[in-house]
Motif scaffolding. Sequence first.
Motif, PDB file in Angstrom:
ATOM      1  N   VAL A  44       0.938  -1.421   0.041  1.00 42.40           N
ATOM      2  CA  VAL A  44       0.078  -0.002   0.053  1.00 42.40           C
ATOM      3  C   VAL A  44       1.077   1.229   0.035  1.00 42.40           C
ATOM      4  O   VAL A  44       2.102   1.113   0.518  1.00 42.40           O
ATOM      5  N   SER A  45       0.407   2.399  -0.663  1.00 45.00           N
ATOM      6  CA  SER A  45       1.326   3.469  -0.866  1.00 45.00           C
ATOM      7  C   SER A  45       0.271   4.575  -0.986  1.00 45.00           C
ATOM      8  O   SER A  45      -0.813   4.651  -1.440  1.00 45.00           O
ATOM      9  N   PRO A  46       0.615   5.839  -0.552  1.00 47.42           N
ATOM     10  CA  PRO A  46      -0.199   6.973  -0.500  1.00 47.42           C
ATOM     11  C   PRO A  46      -0.403   7.455  -2.216  1.00 47.42           C
ATOM     12  O   PRO A  46      -1.509   8.005  -2.450  1.00 47.42           O
ATOM     13  N   SER A  47       0.401   7.129  -2.819  1.00 51.94           N
ATOM     14  CA  SER A  47       0.512   7.564  -4.395  1.00 51.94           C
ATOM     15  C   SER A  47       0.234   6.380  -5.275  1.00 51.94           C
ATOM     16  O   SER A  47      -0.103   6.883  -6.515  1.00 51.94           O
ATOM     17  N   GLY A  48       0.165   5.303  -4.709  1.00 52.66           N
ATOM     18  CA  GLY A  48      -0.171   4.027  -5.669  1.00 52.66           C
ATOM     19  C   GLY A  48       1.304   3.825  -6.264  1.00 52.66           C
ATOM     20  O   GLY A  48       1.236   2.892  -7.394  1.00 52.66           O
ATOM     21  N   GLY A  49       2.327   4.149  -5.855  1.00 48.89           N
ATOM     22  CA  GLY A  49       3.794   3.747  -6.395  1.00 48.89           C
ATOM     23  C   GLY A  49       4.711   3.259  -5.134  1.00 48.89           C
ATOM     24  O   GLY A  49       4.173   2.893  -4.089  1.00 48.89           O
ATOM     25  N   MET A  50       5.860   3.176  -5.447  1.00 48.89           N
ATOM     26  CA  MET A  50       6.950   2.838  -4.578  1.00 48.89           C
ATOM     27  C   MET A  50       7.144   3.944  -3.378  1.00 48.89           C
ATOM     28  O   MET A  50       7.150   3.400  -2.271  1.00 48.89           O
ATOM     29  N   SER A  51       6.872   4.947  -3.569  1.00 47.08           N
ATOM     30  CA  SER A  51       7.446   6.164  -2.615  1.00 47.08           C
ATOM     31  C   SER A  51       6.575   5.888  -1.569  1.00 47.08           C
ATOM     32  O   SER A  51       5.315   6.068  -1.596  1.00 47.08           O
ATOM     33  N   PHE A  52       7.077   6.104  -0.477  1.00 41.38           N
ATOM     34  CA  PHE A  52       6.557   6.034   0.903  1.00 41.38           C
ATOM     35  C   PHE A  52       5.550   4.868   0.987  1.00 41.38           C
ATOM     36  O   PHE A  52       4.490   4.917   1.618  1.00 41.38           O
ATOM     37  N   GLY A  53       6.008   3.763   0.409  1.00 40.54           N
ATOM     38  CA  GLY A  53       5.279   2.542   0.400  1.00 40.54           C
ATOM     39  C   GLY A  53       5.512   1.416   1.439  1.00 40.54           C
ATOM     40  O   GLY A  53       6.686   1.484   2.028  1.00 40.54           O
ATOM     41  N   ASP A  54       4.361   0.674   1.691  1.00 39.63           N
ATOM     42  CA  ASP A  54       4.672  -0.428   2.700  1.00 39.63           C
ATOM     43  C   ASP A  54       4.410  -1.818   2.146  1.00 39.63           C
ATOM     44  O   ASP A  54       3.281  -1.822   1.534  1.00 39.63           O
ATOM     45  N   PHE A  55       5.207  -2.739   2.052  1.00 39.61           N
ATOM     46  CA  PHE A  55       5.248  -3.774   1.107  1.00 39.61           C
ATOM     47  C   PHE A  55       5.468  -5.273   1.868  1.00 39.61           C
ATOM     48  O   PHE A  55       6.152  -5.249   2.968  1.00 39.61           O
ATOM     49  N   VAL A  56       4.868  -6.210   1.450  1.00 37.00           N
ATOM     50  CA  VAL A  56       5.003  -7.603   1.712  1.00 37.00           C
ATOM     51  C   VAL A  56       5.311  -8.397   0.606  1.00 37.00           C
ATOM     52  O   VAL A  56       4.754  -8.411  -0.393  1.00 37.00           O
ATOM     53  N   ILE A  57       6.762  -8.912   0.790  1.00 36.03           N
ATOM     54  CA  ILE A  57       7.253  -9.639  -0.330  1.00 36.03           C
ATOM     55  C   ILE A  57       7.446 -11.186   0.024  1.00 36.03           C
ATOM     56  O   ILE A  57       7.928 -11.653   1.086  1.00 36.03           O
ATOM     57  N   GLY A  58       6.954 -12.269  -1.018  1.00 34.98           N
ATOM     58  CA  GLY A  58       7.078 -13.619  -0.441  1.00 34.98           C
ATOM     59  C   GLY A  58       7.479 -14.501  -1.750  1.00 34.98           C
ATOM     60  O   GLY A  58       7.275 -14.049  -2.655  1.00 34.98           O
ATOM     61  N   TYR A  59       8.282 -15.614  -1.406  1.00 34.89           N
ATOM     62  CA  TYR A  59       8.730 -16.541  -2.339  1.00 34.89           C
ATOM     63  C   TYR A  59       8.965 -17.930  -1.450  1.00 34.89           C
ATOM     64  O   TYR A  59       8.959 -18.070  -0.473  1.00 34.89           O
ATOM     65  N   LEU A  60       9.257 -18.822  -2.232  1.00 34.89           N
ATOM     66  CA  LEU A  60       9.841 -20.083  -1.707  1.00 34.89           C
ATOM     67  C   LEU A  60      11.230 -20.250  -1.877  1.00 34.89           C
ATOM     68  O   LEU A  60      11.834 -20.033  -3.149  1.00 34.89           O
TER      69      LEU A  60
END
Length: 158
Positions: free
Chosen positions: A65-81
């Motif tokens: 999620v981010s205030p602009s819909g982009g990377m700036s000031f964003g909060d992310f969850v990334i997953g893989y095996l």
Amino acid sequence: MKFSLILGAICGASAYDAASYDWTRPLSEAPDGPVLSWTVDGPNNLGKFALKCPGAAGGWCGFGVSPSGGMSFGDFVIGYLDSSASPVVSDYNHMKNTPGKPEVDLTSHLSDTNVEVIDDDLVLSFTRPLTNCDSQDLDILVGTTRVVWASGDSAPSR
């Protein structure tokens, strides 16, 4: 893409099943694009999320999620095996207004994390507080939330 996360009661399941979430929405207009499922447990301040990334079985999947819909000031969850097929799920942020890769959060507030392969799709699932006092996390509030996603066809190197 903008849409509203709607409050409701939480219902649980150990593996991804879209029917176990209160809401499911495509994140792309492509018929085989990514799909986000979520349930919000307002009284306990928790959101349960699952992102299904088609065709990413050997790679990674990320939700944010981010205030602009982009990377700036964003909060992310990334997953893989990983190479032994064990799920790896990490909490990231990009709390600046410059290009670049997200950084691992100093404190993760994720729980019930999982990554699984269903057919050729990678499914990332997790639970997190909707609000907290962590400056590296964005609150998910009632109303419009700008959601971002990404996937790749090979597991990331750490």
